[in-house]
Design a protein around this motif. Structure first.
Motif, PDB file in Angstrom:
ATOM      1  N   GLU A  22     -80.039  15.319  12.505  1.00  0.00           N
ATOM      2  CA  GLU A  22     -78.732  15.602  11.908  1.00  0.00           C
ATOM      3  C   GLU A  22     -78.888  16.459  10.653  1.00  0.00           C
ATOM      4  O   GLU A  22     -78.080  17.350  10.398  1.00  0.00           O
ATOM      5  CB  GLU A  22     -78.010  14.300  11.571  1.00  0.00           C
ATOM      6  N   SER A 155     -69.261  21.951  19.914  1.00  0.00           N
ATOM      7  CA  SER A 155     -69.760  20.814  20.686  1.00  0.00           C
ATOM      8  C   SER A 155     -71.140  20.392  20.214  1.00  0.00           C
ATOM      9  O   SER A 155     -71.766  21.048  19.387  1.00  0.00           O
ATOM     10  CB  SER A 155     -69.818  21.184  22.175  1.00  0.00           C
ATOM     11  N   GLU A 157     -74.374  18.662  18.547  1.00  0.00           N
ATOM     12  CA  GLU A 157     -74.738  18.328  17.176  1.00  0.00           C
ATOM     13  C   GLU A 157     -73.952  19.176  16.172  1.00  0.00           C
ATOM     14  O   GLU A 157     -73.523  18.695  15.135  1.00  0.00           O
ATOM     15  CB  GLU A 157     -76.238  18.550  16.969  1.00  0.00           C
ATOM     16  N   HIS A 160     -70.378  17.966  15.900  1.00  0.00           N
ATOM     17  CA  HIS A 160     -70.371  16.694  15.180  1.00  0.00           C
ATOM     18  C   HIS A 160     -70.494  16.942  13.681  1.00  0.00           C
ATOM     19  O   HIS A 160     -69.800  16.314  12.874  1.00  0.00           O
ATOM     20  CB  HIS A 160     -71.536  15.838  15.678  1.00  0.00           C
ATOM     21  N   LYS A 221     -77.797   9.261  21.678  1.00  0.00           N
ATOM     22  CA  LYS A 221     -76.803   9.611  20.653  1.00  0.00           C
ATOM     23  C   LYS A 221     -75.629  10.406  21.243  1.00  0.00           C
ATOM     24  O   LYS A 221     -74.575  10.525  20.612  1.00  0.00           O
ATOM     25  CB  LYS A 221     -77.464  10.427  19.548  1.00  0.00           C
ATOM     26  N   GLU A 222     -75.832  10.966  22.463  1.00  0.00           N
ATOM     27  CA  GLU A 222     -74.734  11.672  23.131  1.00  0.00           C
ATOM     28  C   GLU A 222     -73.528  10.755  23.291  1.00  0.00           C
ATOM     29  O   GLU A 222     -72.381  11.199  23.194  1.00  0.00           O
ATOM     30  CB  GLU A 222     -75.186  12.184  24.507  1.00  0.00           C
ATOM     31  N   GLU A 224     -72.668   8.445  21.260  1.00  0.00           N
ATOM     32  CA  GLU A 224     -72.042   8.313  19.940  1.00  0.00           C
ATOM     33  C   GLU A 224     -71.028   9.420  19.691  1.00  0.00           C
ATOM     34  O   GLU A 224     -70.047   9.233  18.970  1.00  0.00           O
ATOM     35  CB  GLU A 224     -73.136   8.353  18.860  1.00  0.00           C
ATOM     36  N   ARG A 225     -71.243  10.577  20.302  1.00  0.00           N
ATOM     37  CA  ARG A 225     -70.321  11.689  20.118  1.00  0.00           C
ATOM     38  C   ARG A 225     -69.176  11.671  21.120  1.00  0.00           C
ATOM     39  O   ARG A 225     -68.028  11.935  20.786  1.00  0.00           O
ATOM     40  CB  ARG A 225     -71.081  13.020  20.234  1.00  0.00           C
ATOM     41  N   GLU A 226     -69.479  11.362  22.384  1.00  0.00           N
ATOM     42  CA  GLU A 226     -68.478  11.484  23.437  1.00  0.00           C
ATOM     43  C   GLU A 226     -67.498  10.314  23.475  1.00  0.00           C
ATOM     44  O   GLU A 226     -66.307  10.506  23.701  1.00  0.00           O
ATOM     45  CB  GLU A 226     -69.172  11.646  24.794  1.00  0.00           C
ATOM     46  N   ASN A 241     -68.797  18.919  24.887  1.00  0.00           N
ATOM     47  CA  ASN A 241     -70.140  18.339  24.845  1.00  0.00           C
ATOM     48  C   ASN A 241     -70.840  18.456  26.198  1.00  0.00           C
ATOM     49  O   ASN A 241     -72.044  18.716  26.259  1.00  0.00           O
ATOM     50  CB  ASN A 241     -70.062  16.870  24.420  1.00  0.00           C
TER      51      ASN A 241
END
Length: 315
Positions: A22, A155, A157, A160, A221-222, A224-226, A241
């Motif tokens: 990140e 989309s 990283e 985010h 972690k995908e 966590e975003r979607e 994403n």
């Protein structure tokens, strides 16, 4: 290497990758914006940018661990496209305002191109160059579509990070980028070294391990975003994403990994992993064209991921 030391090595490496990924993206975004790159262009150029999998795959390729290198491509893509997107659809069914057929065609062609180049049993450096050129042409095409009115959401990283804000200035961002890049490379070296020791100790093939366990740990972690995007009524982010993951993994990441060192393609990749990745992408594309992803569609995607994980071990 003692088992405890190996596990510590593996765990510290994974921790460094996850912790600094990140920060690396923050550095990339801050540096790019500091040098005048607009957000709209930034979101396309770095579409699906995933430093975690790219770093692991590159180091694994350099050290000749093809199973982990390929797992960072196919396994990581399946976590994003099948598992994370499937769980998000079950939690919050999605409806899209627009799904341009051209974009769906682009993501399908990305998988087809990688599969076609792999049929001779190796991803060569020439193949890597072809994939990177294809990625560049795809970015150019998406920029043109954007100028014609297609709203391409940031989309992966980068998206985010842009949502979070709090982006440092140009020079602090550049310093952060360099520091994070070093930390991720060191972490990837530790992770791959630890993984090799574990594979040797337990007599496990690197291919199913890289495709399933390692890809899951690095790519989870995908979700966590979607998932939050779907729950907040922002299916456009989830759509971005998925598109970004397919283009980044199958074109950009695969191209860079092959340029570092030619990657031999195991028969199981040609007969199982790649066909299933193609089927999954086709299924996702088909659902997207309907502009609606119901809960049962999410269940289908999770089932495909389960087949991907379990089938590989039997092969």
């Amino acid at each position: 290497m003692d088992i405890m030391i190996t596990l510590i090595f593996f765990g510290v490496g994974l921790g460094l990758i996850i912790s600094f990924a990140e920060q690396l993206v923050k550095g990339v975004v801050g540096t790019s914006m500091g040098f005048g790159l607009p957000t709209s262009l930034l979101s396309v150029i770095f579409i699906g940018f995933d430093p975690d999998n790219l770093a692991v795959g590159t180091v694994a390729s350099a050290e000749g661990v093809s199973g982990i290198a390929l797992g960072s491509i196919l396994g990581g893509a399946m976590v994003a496209v099948a598992l994370a997107f499937g769980i998000s659809a079950i939690a919050a069914p999605m409806t899209f305002a627009q799904v341009p057929p051209q974009v769906i065609a682009v993501q399908m062609l990305a998988v087809v191109l990688l599969a076609a180049l792999a049929t001779d049993g190796q991803l060569s450096r020439v193949n890597g160059g072809i994939l990177l050129v294809a990625f560049g042409l795809t970015v150019f095409y998406l920029v043109r579509l954007g100028r014609r009115g297609l709203d391409i959401k940031p989309s992966g990283e980068v998206g985010h990070r842009l949502q979070k804000g709090n982006i440092p200035g140009k020079w602090p961002s550049l310093s952060l980028f360099i520091l994070s890049l070093v930390a991720i490379v060191v972490g990837s070296e530790m992770l791959v070294s630890g993984a090799q020791s574990l594979l040797m100790r337990f007599q496990i093939s690197d291919l199913p391990f890289g495709m399933t366990i390692l890809a899951f740990l690095v790519s989870i972690k995908e979700l966590e975003r979607e998932l939050p995007a779907a729950r907040q009524g922002r299916p456009d982010i989830s759509f971005g994403n998925v598109l970004g993951a397919i283009l980044a993994f199958f074109l950009c990441n695969a191209g860079i990994i092959a340029l570092v060192r030619p990657v031999p393609i195991d028969r199981a990749v040609l007969t199982f992993y790649l066909p299933l990745a193609f089927i999954t992408t086709a299924v996702v594309s088909g659902f997207m064209l309907t502009k609606h992803i119901p809960r049962w569609a999410g269940g289908v995607l999770i089932l495909l991921y389960a087949v991907f994980v379990t089938g590989g071990w039997f092969l």
